[in-house]
Design a protein around this motif. Structure first.
Motif, PDB file in Angstrom:
ATOM      1  N   VAL A   1       0.955  -1.250  -0.036  1.00 55.59           N
ATOM      2  CA  VAL A   1       0.019   0.042  -0.282  1.00 55.59           C
ATOM      3  C   VAL A   1       0.905   1.365   0.035  1.00 55.59           C
ATOM      4  O   VAL A   1       1.820   1.214   0.820  1.00 55.59           O
ATOM      5  CB  VAL A   1      -1.005   0.097   1.304  1.00 55.59           C
ATOM      6  N   ILE A   2       0.671   2.216  -1.150  1.00 57.60           N
ATOM      7  CA  ILE A   2       1.387   3.269  -1.198  1.00 57.60           C
ATOM      8  C   ILE A   2       0.719   4.599  -0.941  1.00 57.60           C
ATOM      9  O   ILE A   2      -0.472   4.838  -1.873  1.00 57.60           O
ATOM     10  CB  ILE A   2       2.261   3.408  -2.226  1.00 57.60           C
ATOM     11  N   PHE A   3       1.045   5.265   0.180  1.00 54.56           N
ATOM     12  CA  PHE A   3       0.319   6.609   0.326  1.00 54.56           C
ATOM     13  C   PHE A   3       1.353   7.774  -0.550  1.00 54.56           C
ATOM     14  O   PHE A   3       2.543   7.661  -0.052  1.00 54.56           O
ATOM     15  CB  PHE A   3       0.379   7.203   1.734  1.00 54.56           C
ATOM     16  N   ASP A   4       0.746   8.386  -1.540  1.00 53.90           N
ATOM     17  CA  ASP A   4       1.764   9.446  -1.995  1.00 53.90           C
ATOM     18  C   ASP A   4       1.165  10.911  -1.912  1.00 53.90           C
ATOM     19  O   ASP A   4       0.237  11.241  -2.688  1.00 53.90           O
ATOM     20  CB  ASP A   4       1.895   9.025  -3.409  1.00 53.90           C
ATOM     21  N   GLY A   5       1.400  11.498  -0.753  1.00 60.74           N
ATOM     22  CA  GLY A   5       1.244  12.829  -0.533  1.00 60.74           C
ATOM     23  C   GLY A   5      -0.140  13.055  -0.311  1.00 60.74           C
ATOM     24  O   GLY A   5      -0.873  13.929  -0.846  1.00 60.74           O
ATOM     25  N   ILE A   6      -0.790  12.181   0.255  1.00 61.42           N
ATOM     26  CA  ILE A   6      -2.079  12.171   0.670  1.00 61.42           C
ATOM     27  C   ILE A   6      -2.596  13.299   1.500  1.00 61.42           C
ATOM     28  O   ILE A   6      -2.125  13.390   2.695  1.00 61.42           O
ATOM     29  CB  ILE A   6      -2.722  10.697   1.370  1.00 61.42           C
ATOM     30  N   TYR A   7      -3.859  13.793   1.230  1.00 62.41           N
ATOM     31  CA  TYR A   7      -4.460  14.826   2.183  1.00 62.41           C
ATOM     32  C   TYR A   7      -5.943  14.641   2.374  1.00 62.41           C
ATOM     33  O   TYR A   7      -6.461  14.156   1.375  1.00 62.41           O
ATOM     34  CB  TYR A   7      -4.442  16.243   1.204  1.00 62.41           C
ATOM     35  N   LYS A   8      -6.218  14.994   3.477  1.00 63.80           N
ATOM     36  CA  LYS A   8      -7.942  14.982   3.527  1.00 63.80           C
ATOM     37  C   LYS A   8      -8.223  16.236   4.249  1.00 63.80           C
ATOM     38  O   LYS A   8      -7.778  16.737   5.250  1.00 63.80           O
ATOM     39  CB  LYS A   8      -8.002  13.838   4.657  1.00 63.80           C
ATOM     40  N   ARG A   9      -9.219  17.028   3.560  1.00 67.12           N
ATOM     41  CA  ARG A   9      -9.564  18.195   3.922  1.00 67.12           C
ATOM     42  C   ARG A   9     -11.092  18.138   3.843  1.00 67.12           C
ATOM     43  O   ARG A   9     -11.694  17.676   2.821  1.00 67.12           O
ATOM     44  CB  ARG A   9      -9.250  19.439   2.859  1.00 67.12           C
TER      45      ARG A   9
END
Lengths: 345, 282
Positions: A4-12
């Motif tokens: 699993v790869i998170f690449d610069g994840i944002y949650k707004r």
């Protein structure tokens, strides 16, 4: 099985709150990764984005090499264990476990085989005809895990799965989850606010605060080489003690330095008087196998770990010695660790 | 009992006790007396009941009342549930809820006036029909009157039931839906396995409220059509009302007893169902 790869994840959120910021993380295939942090740090949000229950506001998320930002939860091939288990009260244990497979139109015989196999693995074979309300907390927890297990997913997601159990059961389930991971060698992502769970389960741990990753490391490195004051204070129980540099004058350190000392690294009444200072016992916590002493050191309260049965009393004066090698220095303004190896006298 | 010897307690209990005795116990006892005696006060067993059950007007009223419940209650439940489903995810659902609730607080008189202006012989709809060159319809004196009453009932009750359903929907744990999403359930399966099942307790409440409210529609029918409406909307309450006007105490009492018995049976049945359902879900 998948990475699993998170690449610069944002949650707004629409109200402008950023629950997760610039989240970069690569989770290897078969890894047991734990995300830990205080409530509201964004750890559950990060997990829910993997599940597809939260929309991703920015960045890219890959599961098994596939970009899944816009993939529906049911097509991500992940299974999740919820904090409240989310078992359906009107269904028997068997039907709860079989629900996902039925939805996926798996053949009846295959459903039966997988449910029974999982039930055996989790030791709940006798409970298959019961309804969730007749089960204890621990049994419900197992059923919730069974429901995830039968799906044979690429990734297991666990959102504080043990937080509704009592301490004893929690320790037992911790061991079982670890065994389960060994047996399945599937990727596990496990969210918890309990640093003991994080330390005992994770092959790697992500520490989060205010939506930002503070450190990603192995449990032992997090403990011995925390990247900043937050991680140092969060990992370890009782937590690390922090002192102004002037509290230990023999170290002769500049004022902008904060000293971090683990409770077990404080020697009580050491034979050698070098690097020692006087302190007074303010409070004694008897735990049986060990004792925690709350000491007043020139106005600072620090906690020291002592052997049980020595008979320390409130108000006693004692000398404490601190090995400078075991002190971690932090920058006062940024909170970052200055020299991970510790200082030399 | 010691507590009853305490004089003060009677000061609190007496007002209610007098009220209940005067307006409930005594009339109930009187009804029982009338139901089993003839006009001369002689005990005649079930002769009054036999008389009523074979009375064609009573049969018509019963048939109409049952038809009305059978059609209006399910319609009311289905429409209010669908509206609740539609509204539950809207941002301004509270405003809609208030709007839909309004008919409940408007006096019956005003509601009837509104429907009257629409459907009266020289009302708005007939006016429209005339303009389009069609023939006018005598809405109140044909079978249409039944359909109009159904509409009045729905108009008045949908809002309240919709709010009940919205509350029920909001009580279904979000986890259930999220688990279903991950487990692979599509929208219809989610509805069938979660929403439909877990709204059951609310549905029973709404069912009961709707049945009770369906008895109350008499007020609107009476205001719209008077004491002798078209035969399709002649309800049990009309029958009772007319017996009352003729001071036929025997018939009135028997009808009241039959109606009460039917209501009690219905309520017990609904409660049993509800208990069974909540046993399954808790």
């Amino acid at each position: 099985m998948a990475e699993v790869i998170f690449d610069g994840i944002y949650k707004r959120y629409p109200n402008g709150v950023e629950a997760v910021r610039d989240f970069d993380l690569e989770i290897a295939d078969g890894e047991f990764l734990v995300i830990v942090g205080p409530s509201g740090c964004g750890k559950s949000t990060a997990l829910r984005m993997v599940a597809g229950l939260e929309e991703i506001s920015g960045g890219r998320l890959f599961i098994g090499g596939q970009l899944v930002n816009d993939v529906l939860p049911r097509d991500r091939d992940v299974a999740m264990v919820f904090q409240n288990y989310a078992l359906y009260p009107h269904m028997t244990v068997y039907n709860n476990m079989a629900f996902g497979l039925k939805m996926r139109k798996v053949h009846k015989k295959e459903i039966d085989r997988r449910v029974k196999e999982a039930a055996e693995m989790l030791d709940i074979s006798e409970l298959l005809d019961r309804k969730p309300k007749t089960l204890s907390g621990g049994q419900r927890q197992r059923v919730a895990m069974g429901r995830a297990l039968v799906r044979e997913p690429k990734v297991f997601l666990m959102d504080e799965p043990l937080s509704n159990l009592d301490t004893k059961l929690r320790a037992q389930m911790r061991a079982e989850i670890a065994k389960l991971h060994q047996r399945l060698s599937t990727t596990f992502i496990y969210v918890t606010h309990d640093q003991v769970e994080a330390m005992t389960l994770g092959s790697r741990i992500v520490v989060m605060q205010d939506g930002i990753i503070q450190q990603i490391d192995s449990p032992i490195n997090l403990y011995n080489k925390p990247a900043n004051i937050f991680v140092a204070g969060f990992i370890g129980s009782p937590p690390m003690n922090f002192l102004e540099s002037c509290a230990l004058p023999w170290l002769d350190l500049p004022e902008h330095v904060i000293l971090g000392i683990r409770p077990e690294n404080i020697a009580l009444n050491p034979p050698n008087s070098a690097n020692s200072v006087n302190a007074q016992i303010e409070h004694v916590e008897l735990l049986g196998a060990e004792t925690f002493l709350h000491l007043n050191l020139a106005g600072n309260v620090i906690i020291a770990r002592a052997e049980a049965g020595i008979g320390h009393k409130m108000g006693d004066e004692l000398t404490i010695g601190i090995d400078p090698q075991k002190i971690i220095q932090f920058d006062k303004s940024s909170g970052k660790a200055l020299e991970i190896e510790g200082v030399r006298p | 009992m010691k507590i009853l010897r305490n004089g003060k307690i009677w000061a609190f209990v007496l007002p209610s006790l007098i009220g209940v005795t005067l307006f409930f116990f005594i009339p109930a006892a009187a009804s029982l007396f009338y139901a089993f005696t003839d006009a001369g006060g002689r005990f005649i067993w079930f002769a009054n009941f036999a008389d009523i059950i074979t009375n064609p007007v009573f049969q018509l009223a019963t048939r109409n009342s049952l038809w009305f419940i059978a059609i209006s209650v399910p319609l009311n439940m289905i429409i209010s549930f669908l509206l609740a489903m539609l509204l539950q995810n809207l941002k301004h659902r509270k405003i809609f809820a208030v709007i839909f609730m309004l008919p409940l607080v408007i006096p019956s008189g005003s509601i009837v006036f509104f429907w009257n202006t629409l459907f009266a012989d020289n009302g708005a709809i007939n006016g429209l029909l005339l303009r389009m060159g069609a023939e006018t319809v005598p809405w109140f004196t044909t079978n249409w009157s039944f359909a109009i009453i159904i509409m009045v009932f729905l108009f008045k009750n949908i809002g309240f039931n919709m709010v009940l359903f919205m509350a029920g929907l909001s009580l279904i744990p979000k986890d259930y839906y999220e688990a279903a999403k991950i487990e692979g359930a599509k929208s219809f399966a989610t509805f069938r396995h979660i929403t439909f099942i877990y709204i059951m307790p609310t549905s029973f409440l709404v069912l009961m409220m709707s049945i009770i409210n369906s008895f109350r529609i008499f007020r609107e029918i009476y205001l719209l059509y008077g004491p002798y409406p078209h035969q399709s909307v002649y309800m049990l309450q009309h029958f009772m009302n007319n017996q009352f006007l003729f001071a036929n105490m025997q018939r009135l009492s028997v009808t009241a007893i039959l109606l009460s018995a039917a209501t009690i049976v219905l309520v017990i049945a609904v409660f049993r169902g509800q208990r069974k359902i909540s046993d399954t879900f808790s």
